[in-house]
Write a protein that holds these residues in place. Structure first.
Motif, PDB file in Angstrom:
ATOM      1  N   MET A  80       2.200  -8.476  -3.613  1.00 19.42           N
ATOM      2  CA  MET A  80       3.122  -8.390  -4.591  1.00 19.42           C
ATOM      3  C   MET A  80       3.040  -6.786  -4.353  1.00 19.42           C
ATOM      4  O   MET A  80       2.028  -6.591  -4.508  1.00 19.42           O
ATOM      5  CB  MET A  80       2.437  -8.793  -6.132  1.00 19.42           C
ATOM      6  N   LEU A  81       4.360  -6.130  -4.807  1.00 17.00           N
ATOM      7  CA  LEU A  81       4.441  -5.179  -5.347  1.00 17.00           C
ATOM      8  C   LEU A  81       4.875  -4.474  -6.445  1.00 17.00           C
ATOM      9  O   LEU A  81       5.658  -5.155  -7.357  1.00 17.00           O
ATOM     10  CB  LEU A  81       5.027  -4.590  -4.399  1.00 17.00           C
ATOM     11  N   LYS A  82       4.421  -3.919  -7.584  1.00 21.44           N
ATOM     12  CA  LYS A  82       4.818  -3.423  -7.990  1.00 21.44           C
ATOM     13  C   LYS A  82       6.350  -2.960  -8.503  1.00 21.44           C
ATOM     14  O   LYS A  82       6.588  -2.549  -7.901  1.00 21.44           O
ATOM     15  CB  LYS A  82       4.028  -2.124  -8.900  1.00 21.44           C
ATOM     16  N   SER A  83       7.096  -3.303  -9.471  1.00 14.13           N
ATOM     17  CA  SER A  83       8.131  -3.259  -9.101  1.00 14.13           C
ATOM     18  C   SER A  83       9.010  -3.263  -8.562  1.00 14.13           C
ATOM     19  O   SER A  83      10.470  -3.091  -8.297  1.00 14.13           O
ATOM     20  CB  SER A  83       8.435  -1.510  -9.407  1.00 14.13           C
ATOM     21  N   ILE A  84       9.059  -4.051  -7.524  1.00 16.25           N
ATOM     22  CA  ILE A  84       9.969  -4.820  -6.182  1.00 16.25           C
ATOM     23  C   ILE A  84      10.145  -6.404  -6.407  1.00 16.25           C
ATOM     24  O   ILE A  84       9.121  -6.844  -6.632  1.00 16.25           O
ATOM     25  CB  ILE A  84       8.986  -4.172  -4.434  1.00 16.25           C
ATOM     26  N   PRO A  90      10.075  -9.620  -5.628  1.00 13.52           N
ATOM     27  CA  PRO A  90       9.434 -10.542  -4.992  1.00 13.52           C
ATOM     28  C   PRO A  90       9.511 -11.424  -4.085  1.00 13.52           C
ATOM     29  O   PRO A  90       9.483 -12.154  -2.762  1.00 13.52           O
ATOM     30  CB  PRO A  90       8.896 -11.959  -5.910  1.00 13.52           C
ATOM     31  N   ASN A 120      10.968  -9.375   0.203  1.00  9.59           N
ATOM     32  CA  ASN A 120       9.670 -10.066   1.926  1.00  9.59           C
ATOM     33  C   ASN A 120       9.722  -8.782   2.615  1.00  9.59           C
ATOM     34  O   ASN A 120      10.329  -7.987   3.047  1.00  9.59           O
ATOM     35  CB  ASN A 120      10.114 -11.120   2.817  1.00  9.59           C
ATOM     36  N   ALA A 121       8.592  -8.344   3.648  1.00  2.77           N
ATOM     37  CA  ALA A 121       8.590  -7.207   4.418  1.00  2.77           C
ATOM     38  C   ALA A 121       9.614  -6.475   4.966  1.00  2.77           C
ATOM     39  O   ALA A 121       9.932  -5.678   5.136  1.00  2.77           O
ATOM     40  CB  ALA A 121       6.741  -7.390   4.730  1.00  2.77           C
ATOM     41  N   LEU A 170      12.900  -5.843   3.114  1.00  5.07           N
ATOM     42  CA  LEU A 170      12.417  -4.736   3.211  1.00  5.07           C
ATOM     43  C   LEU A 170      12.827  -3.404   4.483  1.00  5.07           C
ATOM     44  O   LEU A 170      13.192  -1.974   3.970  1.00  5.07           O
ATOM     45  CB  LEU A 170      11.342  -4.268   1.882  1.00  5.07           C
TER      46      LEU A 170
END
Length: 151
Positions: free
Chosen positions: A1-5, A7, A10-11, A14
């Motif tokens: 998980m990334l902050k402010s992204i 969910p 996915n990679a 992105l």
């Protein structure tokens, strides 16, 4: 998980969104769209997926990081219903609401005839298939720019 992204991003999604440049097109499509065969003809050359969610929810995730192009009249388009090009079904209304929310104002989509949509999709940067099962849950978003920070 990334902050402010979101969910859902996915990679692979992105990576594609970040790699796109100003004016590149992204196709967000439903489960009935010929996504794999069309995606093989795109710049990216392979299908991306945001599974198990509606087109509206996937659009919200994508538009949370993707600016729409302000230099063209219709940076977002929907696939027209065959024989009823002016009808806007609920799935398209839901995506329109996500576009308006992301832009902070009314930002009407354009419309594209079904077979013309397929041809435009083949020329896009990438195709992202959602879990949307309702018909005509197919959209094209043109990437815009993020202005520089004011000094």
């Amino acid at each position: 998980m990334l902050k402010s992204i979101d969910p859902l991003l996915n990679a692979d999604v992105l990576y594609a969104l970040r790699s796109m440049g100003h004016g590149d097109d992204l196709v967000l499509c439903d489960t009935n769209f010929p996504a794999d065969s069309v995606a093989r003809q795109t710049v990216l050359g392979r299908l991306l997926r945001i599974d198990n969610v509606s087109a509206g929810r996937a659009a919200r995730a994508v538009l949370s990081v993707l600016p729409l192009d302000s230099f063209v009249d219709k940076p977002a388009s929907r696939m027209e219903i065959v024989g009823q090009p002016d009808e806007i079904p609920p799935v398209q209304q839901e995506v329109q609401a996500q576009i308006d929310a992301a832009e902070g104002r009314s930002f009407p989509m354009g419309s594209v005839e079904r077979f013309a949509f397929y041809e435009l999709a083949k020329k896009s940067y990438c195709v992202i298939q959602t879990g949307e099962r309702r018909f005509y849950g197919c959209f094209i978003f043109k990437k815009g720019v993020i202005p520089p920070d004011a000094d």
